[in-house]
Design a protein around this motif. Structure first.
Motif, PDB file in Angstrom:
ATOM      1  N   ASP A 103      -1.765   7.266  -6.062  1.00 36.98           N
ATOM      2  CA  ASP A 103      -2.721   6.294  -5.631  1.00 36.98           C
ATOM      3  C   ASP A 103      -3.368   6.425  -3.760  1.00 36.98           C
ATOM      4  OD1 ASP A 103      -4.627   4.618  -5.065  1.00 36.98           O
ATOM      5  OD2 ASP A 103      -3.471   2.252  -5.628  1.00 36.98           O
ATOM      6  N   LYS A 104      -4.613   7.148  -3.816  1.00 36.83           N
ATOM      7  CA  LYS A 104      -5.250   8.323  -3.523  1.00 36.83           C
ATOM      8  C   LYS A 104      -5.999   7.047  -2.571  1.00 36.83           C
ATOM      9  CE  LYS A 104      -9.111   8.895  -5.916  1.00 36.83           C
ATOM     10  NZ  LYS A 104      -8.857   8.344  -7.000  1.00 36.83           N
ATOM     11  N   ASP A 105      -6.010   5.452  -2.563  1.00 33.68           N
ATOM     12  CA  ASP A 105      -7.136   5.007  -1.881  1.00 33.68           C
ATOM     13  C   ASP A 105      -5.917   4.196  -1.300  1.00 33.68           C
ATOM     14  OD1 ASP A 105      -9.113   5.728  -2.720  1.00 33.68           O
ATOM     15  OD2 ASP A 105      -9.265   3.728  -5.093  1.00 33.68           O
ATOM     16  N   TYR A 145      -5.916   5.882   1.697  1.00 35.33           N
ATOM     17  CA  TYR A 145      -6.530   5.761   2.774  1.00 35.33           C
ATOM     18  C   TYR A 145      -6.133   4.812   3.408  1.00 35.33           C
ATOM     19  CZ  TYR A 145     -11.379   5.436   4.600  1.00 35.33           C
ATOM     20  OH  TYR A 145     -12.614   5.767   5.373  1.00 35.33           O
ATOM     21  N   SER A 167      -3.808  11.475   1.301  1.00 33.93           N
ATOM     22  CA  SER A 167      -4.978  11.192   0.628  1.00 33.93           C
ATOM     23  C   SER A 167      -6.021  11.913   0.466  1.00 33.93           C
ATOM     24  CB  SER A 167      -6.151   9.694   1.601  1.00 33.93           C
ATOM     25  OG  SER A 167      -6.717   9.032   0.615  1.00 33.93           O
ATOM     26  N   SER A 172       1.000  -1.201  -0.048  1.00 35.84           N
ATOM     27  CA  SER A 172      -0.090   0.228   0.499  1.00 35.84           C
ATOM     28  C   SER A 172       0.929   1.500  -0.113  1.00 35.84           C
ATOM     29  CB  SER A 172      -0.808  -0.416   1.313  1.00 35.84           C
ATOM     30  OG  SER A 172      -1.618  -1.352   1.147  1.00 35.84           O
ATOM     31  N   ASN A 200      -9.418  11.686  -2.924  1.00 36.38           N
ATOM     32  CA  ASN A 200      -9.936  11.234  -2.432  1.00 36.38           C
ATOM     33  C   ASN A 200     -11.108  11.884  -1.235  1.00 36.38           C
ATOM     34  OD1 ASN A 200     -11.166   8.782  -0.481  1.00 36.38           O
ATOM     35  ND2 ASN A 200      -9.531   7.837  -0.893  1.00 36.38           N
TER      36      ASN A 200
END
Length: 283
Positions: free
Chosen positions: A203-205, A208, A235, A195, A240
């Motif tokens: 990668d914003k997700d 999060y 994020s 992650s 996000n």
């Protein structure tokens, strides 16, 4: 017409005539057969009692059919030879192409061939290293060196995109006042590290998900309200909406009204639609 009982020998003879299919016509013939019996016939002996023109007309289609059959066999034979010739030409062309390729390879200097192969291996190895690095600062350095040394690489476009994402990550870190060890890569399990690798690349997700890991104490990291807030901020800055809304709630509880309002509005601008509020919730 007088018809008598045919003696057995005449029946046999007539059968032979019919078997030959010659179509001999016996018109008003008389013959002495057997023991002097007289036979008068206007019958036909054979398979065809038609006149000569009629027999000629009947034979013509058979002759034409035979001629057509011969023409078809000749055409098929011609096609087979043509196909075989085409296949032979294709095989010869392929062999010629292989010979030309080998000739070109022989004309290249062995040291150049070795250098080319070495460059390809080096390119792949450096690309794999870029794929695994987690810290944005280190990632930027690797991307810069890759583009300088391998400007025509097949990975050039991807390397440029990764470098831009890493620079954006550092900008967010600085503008948000996040701690210097924010991108710590010595903690967490494989899921956390994967992650983190994605988050550093924009990668914003994934970012999060790291915030939730610090909130719950999962993915091999201990629960930390400070880290949760930081990763929600990161994020949210990546775009996000849910992270922005969660961060607004934290700021509101801590009395940071201005920050809460800013990130609440940011969440709405990013397309997040919160559930209806209840009057008794206080928020």
């Amino acid at each position: 017409m007088h018809v008598y009982v045919w003696p057995r020998r005449l029946l046999i003879a007539a059968g032979l005539v019919m078997a030959t299919g010659t179509g001999v016509v016996l018109a008003q013939s008389s013959a002495e057969v057997g023991q002097g019996r007289r036979i008068s016939l206007t019958a036909v002996a054979g398979a065809d009692a038609r006149s000569a023109p009629e027999r000629k007309d009947a034979v013509a289609p058979q002759t034409e059919a035979k001629r057509t059959s011969r023409q078809i066999r000749a055409a098929n034979s011609s096609l087979e030879h043509s196909s075989e010739a085409g296949q032979s030409a294709a095989v010869l062309a392929d062999i010629k192409g292989q010979q030309d390729l080998h000739q070109r390879l022989r004309s290249v200097d062995p040291e150049q061939r070795l250098a080319s192969g070495s460059t390809s291996v080096q390119e792949d190895e450096r690309w794999q290293k870029i794929q695994t690095v987690l810290r944005p600062a280190s990632l930027i350095v690797l991307c810069e060196e890759f583009q300088r040394d391998l400007p025509t690489s097949q990975y050039s476009r991807q390397v440029k995109r990764i470098e831009a994402s890493a620079r954006h990550a550092i900008e967010i870190q600085r503008s948000a006042g996040l701690s210097g060890d924010f991108f710590e890569d010595a903690v967490g399990d494989d899921g956390y590290r994967e992650s983190l690798r994605k988050a550093v690349r924009g990668d914003k997700d994934a970012a999060y998900g790291i915030a939730l890991a610090y909130k719950k104490g999962s993915l091999g990291v201990a629960a930390s309200a400070r880290r949760t807030e930081q990763w929600l901020r990161f994020s949210a800055e990546l775009g996000n909406g849910l992270a922005s809304w969660e961060l607004a709630k934290i700021y509101n509880r801590n009395g940071l009204v201005a920050d809460a309002a800013r990130f609440e509005q940011k969440a709405l601008d990013l397309g997040y639609r919160p559930p209806p509020r209840l009057p008794t919730r206080g928020y």
